[in-house]
Design a protein around this motif. Sequence first.
Motif, mmCIF file in Angstrom:
data_model
loop_
_atom_site.group_PDB
_atom_site.id
_atom_site.type_symbol
_atom_site.label_atom_id
_atom_site.label_comp_id
_atom_site.label_asym_id
_atom_site.label_seq_id
_atom_site.Cartn_x
_atom_site.Cartn_y
_atom_site.Cartn_z
ATOM 1 N N VAL A 10 0.696 -1.259 -0.069
ATOM 2 C CA VAL A 10 -0.287 0.034 -0.004
ATOM 3 C C VAL A 10 0.879 1.096 0.076
ATOM 4 O O VAL A 10 0.873 2.572 -0.580
ATOM 5 N N HIS A 55 0.786 4.158 -3.064
ATOM 6 C CA HIS A 55 0.629 5.545 -2.523
ATOM 7 C C HIS A 55 1.965 6.338 -3.198
ATOM 8 O O HIS A 55 1.688 7.479 -3.851
ATOM 9 N N ILE A 96 -5.265 7.177 -2.725
ATOM 10 C CA ILE A 96 -5.357 7.050 -1.332
ATOM 11 C C ILE A 96 -5.434 8.037 -0.447
ATOM 12 O O ILE A 96 -4.467 9.105 -0.516
ATOM 13 N N ILE A 145 -7.516 0.255 2.911
ATOM 14 C CA ILE A 145 -7.321 -0.394 1.847
ATOM 15 C C ILE A 145 -7.162 -1.878 2.030
ATOM 16 O O ILE A 145 -6.731 -2.341 2.966
#
Length: 289
Positions: A121, A125, A132, A138
């Motif tokens: 994640v 990003h 995000i 997420i």
Amino acid sequence: MNDGSIWLKVPPPKILGYLNVTDVCEALNINQLQLQTDFPVQLVQSVTKHILVPMRSRRGMSSLDPYFDLITELCKKYDADGFHLFSLDPMAGGAVHTRNFSPSVLMEEEAASASANAALVGYLHYHRILPIESEETIECEQGFVLGMKSRPSKVYVKLQLVTAASKFQAAVSSNGVTAQNQWLEGATGEETTKDRVLRRGDRYTSNYQDETRFNLPAGYYEEQNEKELEIRRQMEAAKRAGKEYKPELKEHVSTAILPPKLALPAEIRECWVGGPVVPSHREEYTVTY
């Protein structure tokens, strides 16, 4: 979450470096066409280090027959726990579909990887792949290939992001090329992916020809022609009067239009990883010897 999930705070993900795509494909026993070549293969660290491999589709991920000895060699070379593969076409409503190979830690495939999904994640990003928001949950799905299609693993990741104001504005050079366009630091959500659409998906090239500098206002050329005619009239009038013509000096006003702001992803302050709690039922069994 309303499903009784539990959360654990982990170190914020850090992007460490790139890997040779050929070596990764050889270890996974795949063709490079099966990779999502828009995104890089990188080493990312959260709790531990992970090699993140973007795949074109989950179908290609489900039919893998990797060489675990080569995966182990690459993991030892980069001091990583394993390969974490992902695709952006999830099956069960999550944000990403993932698989994790960690033979270097005596686990050929893991059903739920907290540290690896946290690193993933952060990677999404950092490269502005997903818009995000701060504190947004997420969902990463994992474990389908391990016979968990009816109830796959769900790993939740939250990033606490630090937003900031504009850092600086780059100047436009004579040929219309900007050093880094305009940096907008601390962007979150859709701001981080907007420039990818404007720049036709090229998220790795900072310098490009700024065509917007030629978007001149309406009537620009007519106005310039009128100014030139007026100067000629004044020069002719001064010549007839036996005087020397001295043009009036004015400060130049640029007509160039700066390109759209380039959004930089916000700094990650904290990272949280969670997952739903699966209730267990204790049963008594009679053991006969």
